[in-house]
Design a protein around this motif. Structure first.
Motif, mmCIF file in Angstrom:
data_model
loop_
_atom_site.group_PDB
_atom_site.id
_atom_site.type_symbol
_atom_site.label_atom_id
_atom_site.label_comp_id
_atom_site.label_asym_id
_atom_site.label_seq_id
_atom_site.Cartn_x
_atom_site.Cartn_y
_atom_site.Cartn_z
ATOM 1 N N GLU A 214 0.979 -1.228 -0.156
ATOM 2 C CA GLU A 214 0.158 0.048 0.076
ATOM 3 C C GLU A 214 0.918 1.226 -0.124
ATOM 4 N N LEU A 215 0.866 2.235 -0.834
ATOM 5 C CA LEU A 215 1.497 3.180 -1.195
ATOM 6 C C LEU A 215 0.945 4.428 -1.223
ATOM 7 N N THR A 216 1.565 5.610 -0.865
ATOM 8 C CA THR A 216 1.037 7.022 -0.981
ATOM 9 C C THR A 216 1.790 7.483 -2.582
ATOM 10 N N LEU A 217 0.818 7.873 -3.251
ATOM 11 C CA LEU A 217 1.391 8.396 -4.363
ATOM 12 C C LEU A 217 2.144 9.887 -4.317
ATOM 13 N N PRO A 218 3.230 9.986 -5.069
ATOM 14 C CA PRO A 218 3.690 11.552 -5.216
ATOM 15 C C PRO A 218 2.740 12.692 -5.435
ATOM 16 N N ALA A 219 2.871 13.652 -4.801
ATOM 17 C CA ALA A 219 1.736 14.786 -4.964
ATOM 18 C C ALA A 219 1.642 15.298 -6.479
ATOM 19 N N ASN A 220 0.319 15.455 -6.536
ATOM 20 C CA ASN A 220 0.082 15.928 -7.817
ATOM 21 C C ASN A 220 -0.052 14.860 -9.027
ATOM 22 N N THR A 221 -0.131 13.714 -8.755
ATOM 23 C CA THR A 221 -0.257 12.592 -9.539
ATOM 24 C C THR A 221 -1.483 12.372 -10.219
ATOM 25 N N SER A 222 -1.580 12.408 -11.737
ATOM 26 C CA SER A 222 -2.742 12.004 -12.128
ATOM 27 C C SER A 222 -2.706 10.968 -13.328
ATOM 28 N N TRP A 223 -3.616 10.099 -13.179
ATOM 29 C CA TRP A 223 -3.646 8.910 -14.221
ATOM 30 C C TRP A 223 -4.872 9.039 -15.066
ATOM 31 N N GLY A 224 -4.626 8.194 -16.247
ATOM 32 C CA GLY A 224 -5.819 7.956 -17.050
ATOM 33 C C GLY A 224 -6.073 6.423 -17.227
ATOM 34 N N ASP A 225 -7.351 6.326 -17.926
ATOM 35 C CA ASP A 225 -7.597 4.712 -18.156
ATOM 36 C C ASP A 225 -6.637 4.138 -18.979
ATOM 37 N N ASN A 226 -6.217 4.953 -19.878
ATOM 38 C CA ASN A 226 -5.468 4.482 -20.990
ATOM 39 C C ASN A 226 -3.864 4.221 -20.684
ATOM 40 N N GLY A 227 -3.490 4.419 -19.424
ATOM 41 C CA GLY A 227 -2.054 4.350 -18.971
ATOM 42 C C GLY A 227 -1.744 2.871 -19.126
ATOM 43 N N PHE A 228 -0.362 2.510 -18.475
ATOM 44 C CA PHE A 228 0.251 1.090 -18.410
ATOM 45 C C PHE A 228 1.483 1.072 -17.455
ATOM 46 N N VAL A 229 1.350 -0.424 -17.136
ATOM 47 C CA VAL A 229 2.438 -0.527 -16.149
ATOM 48 C C VAL A 229 3.358 -1.762 -16.822
ATOM 49 N N THR A 230 4.712 -1.807 -16.712
ATOM 50 C CA THR A 230 5.366 -2.691 -17.377
ATOM 51 C C THR A 230 5.704 -3.987 -16.561
ATOM 52 N N TYR A 231 6.151 -4.869 -16.877
ATOM 53 C CA TYR A 231 6.489 -6.040 -16.414
ATOM 54 C C TYR A 231 7.646 -5.810 -15.569
ATOM 55 N N TRP A 232 7.880 -6.632 -14.439
ATOM 56 C CA TRP A 232 9.095 -6.303 -13.656
ATOM 57 C C TRP A 232 10.379 -6.566 -14.385
ATOM 58 N N GLN A 233 11.344 -5.570 -14.287
ATOM 59 C CA GLN A 233 12.714 -5.807 -14.954
ATOM 60 C C GLN A 233 13.831 -5.764 -13.858
ATOM 61 N N SER A 234 14.747 -6.264 -14.320
ATOM 62 C CA SER A 234 15.965 -6.401 -13.634
ATOM 63 C C SER A 234 16.689 -5.386 -13.325
ATOM 64 N N ASN A 235 16.542 -4.383 -14.067
ATOM 65 C CA ASN A 235 17.428 -2.858 -13.899
ATOM 66 C C ASN A 235 16.668 -1.773 -14.377
ATOM 67 N N MET A 236 16.618 -0.656 -13.691
ATOM 68 C CA MET A 236 16.057 0.468 -14.140
ATOM 69 C C MET A 236 15.815 1.109 -15.250
ATOM 70 N N ALA A 237 17.018 1.067 -15.945
ATOM 71 C CA ALA A 237 17.102 1.313 -17.410
ATOM 72 C C ALA A 237 15.952 0.728 -18.216
ATOM 73 N N ASP A 238 16.101 -0.562 -18.235
ATOM 74 C CA ASP A 238 14.927 -1.274 -19.047
ATOM 75 C C ASP A 238 13.605 -1.078 -18.748
ATOM 76 N N ALA A 239 13.431 -0.707 -17.360
ATOM 77 C CA ALA A 239 12.076 -0.267 -17.047
ATOM 78 C C ALA A 239 11.468 1.176 -17.766
ATOM 79 N N LEU A 240 12.425 1.791 -17.736
ATOM 80 C CA LEU A 240 12.075 3.285 -18.112
ATOM 81 C C LEU A 240 12.334 3.507 -19.554
ATOM 82 N N THR A 241 12.378 2.251 -20.419
ATOM 83 C CA THR A 241 12.266 2.492 -22.001
ATOM 84 C C THR A 241 11.149 2.416 -22.400
ATOM 85 N N TYR A 242 10.248 2.358 -21.704
ATOM 86 C CA TYR A 242 8.609 2.096 -22.178
ATOM 87 C C TYR A 242 7.908 3.230 -21.752
#
Length: 242
Positions: A214-242
């Protein structure tokens, strides 16, 4: 007649005296013989110290020869000790490997610490980080299932981000997933977000497993229904390429 007897007696006496002298001479010859026999004995005695010295040298040589196996025995003992030490090392190494090779479990909110943070690039993205806080390796299967606030449906998963292998976290290691807060503009409204629930998926990818984070989102976070989440990756760079 008396003179003849007397002469005979004197002759006998002289003969006995001569025999007596001969006997004495024989005894002297016997002593000389013994003395002659004693010379080799003296020679033997004289040789005996040499023989004794040789014997001593022979003992020293034998002692040296006897020491060789002792040195070999010492070497063997050292080798054995080294071998025992190596075996002990192997045992230690096996013990270490055994502790490091405990059967992995599934990552959940109970054995990981999950954080969410804003990133500057790509824009409109958040980064999820799950760090293994347990004593066993854990598998971060598939993608995290997200629910913003009281949304009725789980957040969409980006299938193109499937990694080549399941991400396995040793104790202290982290897995990463990026959250695209909105996709291409499609006229949908954005939602103000305050809270995020992160569910972990089992190997079967059906339902969820273990406790969620259970997490508290950063301030001023807005999300849309057409957003996405990636699969778990072993390093940060791979996760942030999408």
């Amino acid at each position: 007649m008396r003179n003849h007897i007397r002469t005979t007696a004197l002759a006998a006496t002289a003969l006995l005296a001569a025999l007596s002298l001969t006997a004495c001479g024989g005894n002297d010859n016997g002593d000389d013989g013994k003395a002659g026999a004693a010379a080799p004995a003296a020679s033997t005695t004289a040789t005996t110290p040499d023989t004794g010295k040789d014997t001593k040298d022979a003992k020293e040589t034998n002692s040296g020869a006897a020491q060789a196996p002792a040195e070999n025995a010492s070497t063997t003992s050292t080798t054995s000790t080294t071998s025992k030490g190596s075996t002990g090392g192997s045992k230690s190494e096996k013990s270490s490997a055994g502790s490091g090779s405990k059967s992995p479990v599934t990552c959940t909110g109970s054995n990981t610490k999950v954080t969410v943070s804003k990133v500057s690039r790509p824009i409109n993205h958040l980064l999820l980080t799950a760090t293994n806080t347990g004593s066993r390796p854990c598998y971060a299967y598939h993608a995290p299932a997200l629910r913003f606030d009281d949304a009725q449906a789980a957040f969409p998963v980006l299938r193109d981000s499937i990694p080549q292998a399941v991400v396995t976290l040793a104790p202290g290691q982290s897995a990463y997933a990026s959250i695209g807060l909105s996709g291409e503009p499609d006229g949908t409204d954005l939602h103000k977000g305050k809270h995020l629930t992160v569910y972990f998926m089992p190997k079967s990818n059906s339902g969820s497993t273990g406790a969620p984070a259970e997490l508290t989102l950063p301030a001023n976070t807005s999300w849309g229904d057409n957003g996405f989440v990636t699969y778990w990756q072993s390093n940060m760079a791979d996760a942030l390429t999408y």
